[in-house]
Design a protein around this motif. Sequence first.
Motif, PDB file in Angstrom:
ATOM      1  N   GLN A  54      -2.099  -7.153 -12.779  1.00  0.00           N
ATOM      2  CA  GLN A  54      -1.344  -8.130 -12.001  1.00  0.00           C
ATOM      3  C   GLN A  54       0.084  -7.647 -11.771  1.00  0.00           C
ATOM      4  O   GLN A  54       0.623  -7.786 -10.673  1.00  0.00           O
TER       5      GLN A  54
ATOM      6  N   VAL B  69      -0.010  -4.896  -9.180  1.00  0.00           N
ATOM      7  CA  VAL B  69      -0.257  -5.485  -7.859  1.00  0.00           C
ATOM      8  C   VAL B  69       1.011  -6.145  -7.329  1.00  0.00           C
ATOM      9  O   VAL B  69       1.332  -6.018  -6.145  1.00  0.00           O
ATOM     10  N   LEU B  70       1.752  -6.836  -8.196  1.00  0.00           N
ATOM     11  CA  LEU B  70       3.007  -7.441  -7.749  1.00  0.00           C
ATOM     12  C   LEU B  70       3.948  -6.375  -7.191  1.00  0.00           C
ATOM     13  O   LEU B  70       4.487  -6.532  -6.093  1.00  0.00           O
TER      14      LEU B  70
ATOM     15  N   ILE C 208      -2.043 -12.778  -5.727  1.00  0.00           N
ATOM     16  CA  ILE C 208      -2.507 -11.850  -6.748  1.00  0.00           C
ATOM     17  C   ILE C 208      -3.762 -12.436  -7.380  1.00  0.00           C
ATOM     18  O   ILE C 208      -3.799 -13.623  -7.717  1.00  0.00           O
TER      19      ILE C 208
ATOM     20  N   GLY D 216      -4.861  -8.010  -4.403  1.00  0.00           N
ATOM     21  CA  GLY D 216      -3.753  -8.826  -3.934  1.00  0.00           C
ATOM     22  C   GLY D 216      -3.495  -8.598  -2.460  1.00  0.00           C
ATOM     23  O   GLY D 216      -4.114  -7.734  -1.828  1.00  0.00           O
TER      24      GLY D 216
ATOM     25  N   GLU E 251       2.678  -5.159  -3.854  1.00  0.00           N
ATOM     26  CA  GLU E 251       2.889  -6.115  -2.761  1.00  0.00           C
ATOM     27  C   GLU E 251       4.376  -6.263  -2.411  1.00  0.00           C
ATOM     28  O   GLU E 251       4.722  -6.517  -1.258  1.00  0.00           O
TER      29      GLU E 251
END
Length: 94
Positions: free
Chosen positions: A49, A52-53, A40, A29, A56
Motif C-alpha cells: 500500500q 502504491v501510494l 489503493i 491502485g 500514485e
Amino acid sequence: MKIPAKIKFGAHIVDVLIEEDKRIGSIAGEFNGWCEVIRINKTLSESLQSEVLLHELIEGINYYNQLDLHHQTIEIMGYQLLSIIRDNKLNFNK
C-alpha cells in the motif's frame, strides 16, 4: 507508512481512498486527476500500500505537470523511493 486521507497537489486536494470494491479489485491502485482521487487496494499488505501510494503520487505529479513519464519509469521511481525512505529510516516530520 501512515497513509493520509487527503494529499494537496498545488491548488488541488486529492482524496486518498483505501478500498476493497469492484472498481479496484484487480489492480493495486489508481490516480484519477479528473475526479481528484487516489484509490489503493485494501487487500494489499502495508508495504505494498505504501509503494502504491508513492507510485500514485508520482502519477499525480506526472498528470498535473504534463511530464509524459513512461509507466515503467513511474513504477521504478515509486519502488526506489519507498526503499530509500524505509532503508534509511527517513522521517520528514522532525
